[in-house]
Motif scaffolding. Structure first.
Motif, PDB file in Angstrom:
ATOM      1  N   ILE A 193       0.996  -1.261  -0.002  1.00 20.95           N
ATOM      2  CA  ILE A 193      -0.143  -0.250   0.105  1.00 20.95           C
ATOM      3  C   ILE A 193       0.958   1.196  -0.032  1.00 20.95           C
ATOM      4  O   ILE A 193       1.823   1.389   0.990  1.00 20.95           O
ATOM      5  CB  ILE A 193      -0.995  -0.023   1.269  1.00 20.95           C
ATOM      6  N   LYS A 194       0.649   2.153  -0.876  1.00 24.14           N
ATOM      7  CA  LYS A 194       1.342   3.294  -1.166  1.00 24.14           C
ATOM      8  C   LYS A 194       0.482   4.500  -0.475  1.00 24.14           C
ATOM      9  O   LYS A 194      -0.753   4.719  -1.036  1.00 24.14           O
ATOM     10  CB  LYS A 194       1.719   3.564  -2.348  1.00 24.14           C
ATOM     11  N   SER A 251       8.826   6.191  -8.589  1.00 22.16           N
ATOM     12  CA  SER A 251       8.480   4.812  -8.852  1.00 22.16           C
ATOM     13  C   SER A 251       9.514   3.831  -8.902  1.00 22.16           C
ATOM     14  O   SER A 251       9.441   2.597  -8.303  1.00 22.16           O
ATOM     15  CB  SER A 251       8.148   4.846 -10.743  1.00 22.16           C
ATOM     16  N   TYR A 300      -0.674  11.844  -6.576  1.00 22.30           N
ATOM     17  CA  TYR A 300      -1.656  11.299  -5.974  1.00 22.30           C
ATOM     18  C   TYR A 300      -2.247  10.062  -6.781  1.00 22.30           C
ATOM     19  O   TYR A 300      -2.716   9.178  -6.364  1.00 22.30           O
ATOM     20  CB  TYR A 300      -3.196  12.283  -5.710  1.00 22.30           C
ATOM     21  N   LYS A 301      -1.975  10.169  -8.046  1.00 27.88           N
ATOM     22  CA  LYS A 301      -2.264   8.941  -8.892  1.00 27.88           C
ATOM     23  C   LYS A 301      -1.536   7.837  -8.821  1.00 27.88           C
ATOM     24  O   LYS A 301      -2.060   6.899  -9.147  1.00 27.88           O
ATOM     25  CB  LYS A 301      -2.000   9.542 -10.472  1.00 27.88           C
ATOM     26  N   VAL A 339      -0.392   6.854  -5.708  1.00 33.01           N
ATOM     27  CA  VAL A 339      -0.574   6.374  -4.441  1.00 33.01           C
ATOM     28  C   VAL A 339      -1.933   5.895  -4.241  1.00 33.01           C
ATOM     29  O   VAL A 339      -2.827   5.758  -5.048  1.00 33.01           O
ATOM     30  CB  VAL A 339      -0.512   7.313  -3.464  1.00 33.01           C
ATOM     31  N   ASP A 340      -2.077   5.026  -3.301  1.00 30.09           N
ATOM     32  CA  ASP A 340      -3.405   3.958  -2.953  1.00 30.09           C
ATOM     33  C   ASP A 340      -4.370   4.973  -2.168  1.00 30.09           C
ATOM     34  O   ASP A 340      -5.603   4.737  -1.815  1.00 30.09           O
ATOM     35  CB  ASP A 340      -3.257   2.685  -2.410  1.00 30.09           C
ATOM     36  N   ILE A 341      -3.588   5.572  -1.133  1.00 30.61           N
ATOM     37  CA  ILE A 341      -4.332   6.419  -0.079  1.00 30.61           C
ATOM     38  C   ILE A 341      -3.828   7.721   0.039  1.00 30.61           C
ATOM     39  O   ILE A 341      -2.567   7.853   0.428  1.00 30.61           O
ATOM     40  CB  ILE A 341      -3.953   5.689   1.301  1.00 30.61           C
ATOM     41  N   SER A 342      -4.507   8.884   0.101  1.00 30.83           N
ATOM     42  CA  SER A 342      -4.153   9.924   0.443  1.00 30.83           C
ATOM     43  C   SER A 342      -4.658  10.486   1.708  1.00 30.83           C
ATOM     44  O   SER A 342      -5.508  10.485   2.203  1.00 30.83           O
ATOM     45  CB  SER A 342      -4.882  11.289  -0.631  1.00 30.83           C
ATOM     46  N   ASP A 352      -8.388  10.682   1.536  1.00 33.06           N
ATOM     47  CA  ASP A 352      -9.077   9.451   2.316  1.00 33.06           C
ATOM     48  C   ASP A 352      -9.050   9.594   3.494  1.00 33.06           C
ATOM     49  O   ASP A 352      -9.726   8.815   4.372  1.00 33.06           O
ATOM     50  CB  ASP A 352      -8.440   7.981   1.787  1.00 33.06           C
ATOM     51  N   GLN A 380      -7.522  -2.324   5.604  1.00 29.38           N
ATOM     52  CA  GLN A 380      -7.797  -2.175   4.238  1.00 29.38           C
ATOM     53  C   GLN A 380      -7.780  -3.288   3.133  1.00 29.38           C
ATOM     54  O   GLN A 380      -6.539  -4.099   3.381  1.00 29.38           O
ATOM     55  CB  GLN A 380      -6.956  -0.767   3.584  1.00 29.38           C
TER      56      GLN A 380
END
Ligand SMILES: CC(C)(COP(=O)(O)OP(=O)(O)OC[C@H]1O[C@@H](n2cnc3c(N)ncnc32)[C@H](O)[C@@H]1O)[C@@H](O)C(=O)NCCC(=O)NCCS
Ligand SMILES: Nc1ncnc2c1ncn2[C@@H]1O[C@H](COP(=O)(O)OP(=O)(O)OP(=O)(O)O)[C@@H](O)[C@H]1O
Length: 193
Positions: free
Chosen positions: A2-3, A95, A119-120, A122-125, A168, A193
């Motif tokens: 998870i990023k 990356s 933000y694109k 990552v999984d959670i902001s 999020d 999650q």
């Protein structure tokens, strides 16, 4: 893996939250620091910034930060041009960094997670929120910048309301709620999650 993207305005306490996550074993990519390294070491960025601003944008010590700041925080068009030069390189570098991580969680800290497009990836902001006046006081206590310079940077960034809407999860660093329990709760939430 998870990023997590950690964001929040200048002086909100992103670096403090990033340090707490790092102490909890989460590797964190600090975009401000890495972008400075890239700005000094990437020939692509050097060439494009020199073409835009002239050779004085670099000194013998590296990037002329004061000069670049005076250009971009006074001129939205130049801010956009510089972002378009630096952010794709940071994105690529991030990356490659992610590929080397082996932990279940990792994070990127950036004041401009949404503006930059990071933000694109990552999984959670995660937003670190503090009221504007408190942020200015903290930045005045930490940096040599004047109130006017700090306000100019704040005005170059997305509003807190929009950041909150797009995040999020929000951590409140407003001197009313303690940070460490909130980071603990965040880690529990991430595990679910
Ligand atoms: C202009 C520079 C040289 C000023 O350096 P300086 O050491 O004075 O400030 P520092 O880098 O620590 O930034 C302090 C704060 O300014 C704000 N800020 C920096 N860059 C930007 C930007 N492009 N847009 C909006 N706010 C920004 C952030 O809140 C940041 O945390 C530097 O910020 C820079 O190179 N910015 C462009 C690259 C960038 O976008 N970096 C942000 C993460 S990728
Ligand atoms: N809860 C807190 N109590 C006291 N001081 C704090 C708190 N949170 C942050 N600070 C202090 O406020 C200043 C700004 O915090 P920090 O550097 O983490 O902000 P930031 O969001 O990373 O800012 P920037 O975008 O400018 O890098 C620092 O000097 C930090 O030590």
């Amino acid at each position: 893996m998870i990023k997590i993207g950690i964001t929040g305005g200048i002086g909100s306490g992103k670096s403090v939250v990033a340090s707490l996550l790092a102490l909890s074993g989460v590797p964190v990519y600090i975009a401000d620091e890495e972008s400075k390294w890239l700005t000094n070491n990437s020939p692509v960025i050097r060439e494009k910034l020199t073409a835009l601003f002239g050779p004085e944008i670099y000194t013998n010590e590296g990037l002329n930060k004061k000069l670049l700041a005076s250009h971009i925080f006074n001129n939205p068009k130049q801010l956009q041009q510089v972002n378009q030069i630096i952010h794709p390189e940071v994105n690529r570098h991030f990356s490659a960094w992610v590929e080397r991580q082996t932990s279940p969680l990792c994070a990127i800290e950036s004041a401009i997670l949404f503006e930059s497009g990071f933000y694109k990836v990552v999984d959670i902001s995660l937003m670190v929120y503090a009221p504007r006046e408190l942020r200015i006081e903290r930045a005045l206590g930490r940096d040599s910048a004047s109130r006017e310079e700090i306000e100019r940077r704040i005005n170059s960034q997305m509003s807190d309301e929009e950041k909150k809407d797009r995040s999020d999860y929000v951590i409140y660093n407003d001197n009313r709620q303690a940070l460490i329990p909130q980071v603990g709760k965040l880690l529990c939430w991430l595990q679910s999650q």
